[in-house]
Write a protein that holds these residues in place. Structure first.
Motif, PDB file in Angstrom:
ATOM      1  N   ASN A 359      15.469  79.828  61.804  1.00  0.00           N
ATOM      2  CA  ASN A 359      15.646  81.271  61.632  1.00  0.00           C
ATOM      3  C   ASN A 359      15.395  81.969  62.967  1.00  0.00           C
ATOM      4  OD1 ASN A 359      15.922  80.888  58.813  1.00  0.00           O
ATOM      5  ND2 ASN A 359      13.699  80.890  58.588  1.00  0.00           N
ATOM      6  N   TYR A 360      16.040  83.105  63.149  1.00  0.00           N
ATOM      7  CA  TYR A 360      15.846  83.870  64.377  1.00  0.00           C
ATOM      8  C   TYR A 360      15.592  85.328  64.044  1.00  0.00           C
ATOM      9  CZ  TYR A 360      16.938  80.190  67.675  1.00  0.00           C
ATOM     10  OH  TYR A 360      16.881  79.049  68.423  1.00  0.00           O
ATOM     11  N   ARG A 388      19.712  83.902  58.086  1.00  0.00           N
ATOM     12  CA  ARG A 388      18.864  83.224  59.077  1.00  0.00           C
ATOM     13  C   ARG A 388      18.712  83.998  60.377  1.00  0.00           C
ATOM     14  NH1 ARG A 388      21.749  79.462  62.554  1.00  0.00           N
ATOM     15  NH2 ARG A 388      23.960  79.955  62.531  1.00  0.00           N
ATOM     16  N   THR A 446       6.771  80.435  64.638  1.00  0.00           N
ATOM     17  CA  THR A 446       7.626  79.252  64.513  1.00  0.00           C
ATOM     18  C   THR A 446       7.056  78.278  63.492  1.00  0.00           C
ATOM     19  OG1 THR A 446       8.340  79.469  66.818  1.00  0.00           O
ATOM     20  CG2 THR A 446       8.666  77.325  65.763  1.00  0.00           C
ATOM     21  N   TYR A 449       6.864  80.278  59.765  1.00  0.00           N
ATOM     22  CA  TYR A 449       8.095  80.798  59.157  1.00  0.00           C
ATOM     23  C   TYR A 449       9.368  80.122  59.667  1.00  0.00           C
ATOM     24  CZ  TYR A 449       4.769  84.438  57.934  1.00  0.00           C
ATOM     25  OH  TYR A 449       3.669  85.111  57.463  1.00  0.00           O
ATOM     26  N   THR A 451      10.626  80.413  62.470  1.00  0.00           N
ATOM     27  CA  THR A 451      11.369  81.508  63.085  1.00  0.00           C
ATOM     28  C   THR A 451      11.105  81.587  64.580  1.00  0.00           C
ATOM     29  OG1 THR A 451      11.296  82.803  61.043  1.00  0.00           O
ATOM     30  CG2 THR A 451      11.736  84.000  63.074  1.00  0.00           C
ATOM     31  N   LEU A 726       8.734  89.269  58.326  1.00  0.00           N
ATOM     32  CA  LEU A 726       9.150  87.879  58.181  1.00  0.00           C
ATOM     33  C   LEU A 726       8.736  87.316  56.822  1.00  0.00           C
ATOM     34  CD1 LEU A 726       8.489  86.313  61.706  1.00  0.00           C
ATOM     35  CD2 LEU A 726      10.664  86.987  60.692  1.00  0.00           C
ATOM     36  N   PHE A 730      11.777  85.395  55.183  1.00  0.00           N
ATOM     37  CA  PHE A 730      11.829  83.943  55.241  1.00  0.00           C
ATOM     38  C   PHE A 730      10.588  83.335  54.599  1.00  0.00           C
ATOM     39  CE2 PHE A 730      13.759  85.261  59.472  1.00  0.00           C
ATOM     40  CZ  PHE A 730      15.051  85.305  58.964  1.00  0.00           C
TER      41      PHE A 730
END
Length: 736
Positions: A359-360, A388, A446, A449, A451, A726, A730
């Motif tokens: 995910n970003y 995502r 990161t 999540y 992310t 977030l 996510f």
């Protein structure tokens, strides 16, 4: 036969001898070419594709000689052998539609390796045969202008090509076929009217060399202290890397290690009659290696970005204002500002580049226009990509216009959130940089999540690059309109705070557009123009002053760093030293030799609030045209500093509706309700030029259904808001 699209071998040879004058290479040179180029394609085929009359067969023979491999002409060596009859006879026998089918089937049976293959002009219309022959091949598109092709065919008394139905011209068919050539090519070679066959062959070899050496298209940080050796290093970054990362790990900005590619004057002239989309495709293909974004994908992204999203078919038209001044209208996108030119393009590019398993979150700070443009652009991703990729936008709660704020709030969607901060833009931008430079926090996101964080501000190279296109396109429009001949100087005047827009114009010059002076227009926050005059970047004792032109209410100009890196001949150590001093002491002084370079390129001045409103009023009175507050700043500055020896293009960076209160004040329209919609309706009642921005009106009507979020100027609070967002978007890693 007269009128066929296919010519016999002898006829083609006569045509190319007539159209091209190219001396045969010396035999010793041929041996040298063989020794140095024989491994260029190896076992791959080199396929030449293009319209009839583009020189594919003759160029293919030259390339075969140089590369020491077989040259195969599909007409003579494949079709006629398969059919046991001439191509022209086959065409007469079966007609156009059946001919195209049989041509495709014949190509499906053909195999080769390590050869130069010249396709027919109509081969690309048959998808399955192109998929077959493209395997283990590099497809080079010989892009010859339709006018040149028509002229060549007329000389040969060819008045019809395959697929040309009654009532359609050869030019019409050639235009339709461009879609198929764009679909299949790996490389494009722009051919000019004066090119010899040898010149075209040289261009093909140069293009293939670049294609094969993908590792040389690297990026470096503006603060990199590496050696001057540009050899590839283990930590080299490529285009797709810098799109994803945004900011370099050392706090610098990414730039191409070898600079931007340069198009010749002839290649630029080829684009004068082209559409904005076609210009963008050619320019961006040169700047993005196909190993990162294949041309077919790049073409699809460009079509998505600049098709139905813009109210004007020319995307970024240039209009005469008065005297030698021209307006570059950059507000026809969905959020009514120049940011749309990049941010309708970048999200699709980003979604293509990122790994599919992560995910970003796009963190972005806005001084007014970027926020809504980022939120809108990323909301247009596919359903899958929106799940995502999300946007988190910071904006100064009281530092942008009411319309801008309403628009940002209204642009929030299922993958976008805006947060108002009780401070100015510089704080928002600094908070973003602090988050990126906090490895514990980014690592936590990161791990928890799945992310990763990146940015869509103009510090991201993928934001800046598309802006080069509209500056180049503006100059080409002046050529097309007969205002200048290509090569004549033109000045540009750009209202700028973060230095990104004016830097993009500067990069257009590096690519071959003959801009002369870059006029930097500031408002009362004139740190940039002071810097241009003195070489001292000084933030000491400066407070950010709110103005009628909030998008340039910036004191720390991020993209200036890229410009200084360029004029210092990539001296990363110097750039790092200057910005460390700015961070520590609040100022730095440019060395004298670099100040001379700066003043040779740039001239700057600033505009007061009173003069800004006066300019809006006077322009409207004289021309009926309404400029926004930022463009008014540029107009005032252009009037003061341009020497009137050449045209000047003034960047109109936003639609005036976004700054309705200031416009109403400037036009001395009183007793207007405070709501943005009411103000816009009053302005529209005057039937102004340019007309109302429909997308903006539609978006503002939606604002009431959207929620606003505000927080104090505290980086820790902002990080909490990011994590809370977030959590909603996510799942934590490992949960189901």
């Amino acid at each position: 036969m007269a009128g066929a699209s296919f010519l016999s071998r002898n006829s083609r040879n006569k045509m190319y001898k007539f159209l091209f004058s190219s001396p045969a290479p010396h035999s010793k040179l041929l041996k040298l070419w063989h020794s140095t180029l024989s491994s260029l394609v190896g076992d791959k085929n080199l396929i030449l594709m293009g319209p009839p009359g583009s020189g594919k067969t003759s160029v293919g023979r030259i390339l075969g000689q140089r590369l020491g491999c077989h040259s195969i002409d599909v007409d003579d060596d494949v079709l006629e052998k398969d059919w046991s009859q001439s191509v022209s006879s086959k065409l007469q026998e079966v007609g156009d539609e059946q001919f195209l089918e049989e041509e495709g089937r014949a190509l499906l049976k053909f195999t080769a390796s390590g050869s130069v293959i010249s396709l027919t002009g109509s081969n690309p219309l048959h998808a399955s045969s192109m998929e077959h022959i493209k395997k283990n091949s590099i497809v080079v598109y010989l892009d010859v202008s339709s006018l040149d092709i028509v002229e060549r065919l007329e000389r040969m008394k060819v008045d019809r090509i395959v697929g040309q139905k009654s009532g359609a011209s050869i030019g019409d068919i050639l235009q339709k076929r461009k879609h198929f050539y764009k679909k299949w090519h790996d490389l494009r070679v722009l051919c000019q009217a004066g090119d010899t066959l040898e010149t075209v062959a040289d261009k093909v070899i140069d293009a293939v060399k670049k294609y094969q050496n993908a590792d040389t298209d690297t990026f470096t940080s503006t603060r990199s202290e590496g050696s001057e050796d540009h050899a590839v290093k283990p930590d080299s970054k490529f285009f797709s890397d810098v799109v994803i990362e945004g900011l370099a790990g050392d706090g610098g900005l990414y730039v191409p290690t070898s600079g931007l590619p340069k198009l010749t004057a002839g290649e630029w002239k080829r684009l004068v009659k082209s559409s904005y989309v076609d210009r963008a495709q050619v320019i961006l293909e040169r700047c993005i290696h196909p190993a990162d974004i294949p041309p077919v994908i790049l073409g699809e992204i460009i079509e998505k970005a600049y098709s139905e999203n813009f109210a004007c078919g020319k995307i970024a038209p240039v209009r005469h204002l008065s005297g030698n001044q021209f307006i570059l209208e950059l507000f026809h996108g969905p959020t009514a500002s120049f940011k749309d030119l990049a941010l309708q393009f970048m999200p699709h590019l980003f979604a293509y580049c990122i790994p599919k398993v992560c995910n970003y979150l796009i963190l972005v700070a806005t001084s007014g226009d970027t926020g809504s443009a980022v939120l809108d652009g990323f909301s247009r991703l596919s359903d899958l990509d929106r799940k995502r990729v999300a946007v988190f936008c910071l904006y100064p709660e009281n530092g942008i216009s009411q319309v801008q704020k309403s628009q940002i709030i209204a642009c929030q969607g299922d993958n976008g959130l805006a947060l108002g901060v009780k401070s100015d833009f510089d704080f928002c931008q600094t908070a973003i940089k602090e988050i990126f430079s906090n490895p514990h926090y980014t690592g936590f996101l990161t791990a928890e999540y799945g992310t990763s964080l990146t940015t869509a501000n103009s510090i991201n190279w993928a934001r800046l690059l598309p802006q080069v296109v509209y500056h180049a396109s503006a100059y080409l429009d002046l050529v097309e309109q007969g205002v200048v001949c290509f090569g004549d100087p033109v000045d540009v005047c750009i209202p700028t705070g973060n230095f990104g827009n004016i830097l993009a114009a500067y990069y257009a010059k590096q690519m071959g557009i003959p801009f002369r002076k870059f006029i930097c227009a500031s408002n009362q926050n004139h740190v940039l123009t002071d810097f241009i005059k003195t070489g001292q970047y000084d933030l000491r004792g400066r407070d950010l002053l709110p103005s009628y032109s909030p998008a340039i209410d910036i004191l720390k100009s991020s993209n200036l760093e890229r410009y200084l890196h360029f004029i210092s001949n990539q001296d990363g150590s110097l750039v790092k030293k200057l910005y460390s001093q700015l961070q520590k002491d609040g100022h730095f002084q440019l060395p004298d030799h670099l100040l001379r370079c700066l003043q040779n390129d740039m001239v700057g001045a600033w505009c007061s609030e009173t003069d800004c409103l006066s300019a809006i009023r006077s322009v409207h009175s004289a021309t009926g045209y309404i400029v926004d507050t930022h463009t008014a700043v540029a107009k005032v500055v252009a009037d003061r500093v341009q020497d009137r020896t050449c045209p000047v293009i003034i960047s109109c960076t936003a639609h005036y509706s976004k700054f309705a209160p200031a416009i109403l004040e400037a036009l001395r329209i009183e007793d207007v309700k405070q709501s943005p919609l009411s103000q816009l309706h009053v302005l529209n009642s005057f039937r102004p030029l340019p007309p109302a921005h429909k997308s903006l009106l539609t978006r503002l009507k939606k604002e009431d259904s959207c929620k606003s979020h505000v927080c104090e100027a505290d980086s820790n609070l902002i990080m909490e808001h990011v994590e809370n967002y977030l959590q909603k978007l996510f799942l934590r890693a490992g949960t189901h």
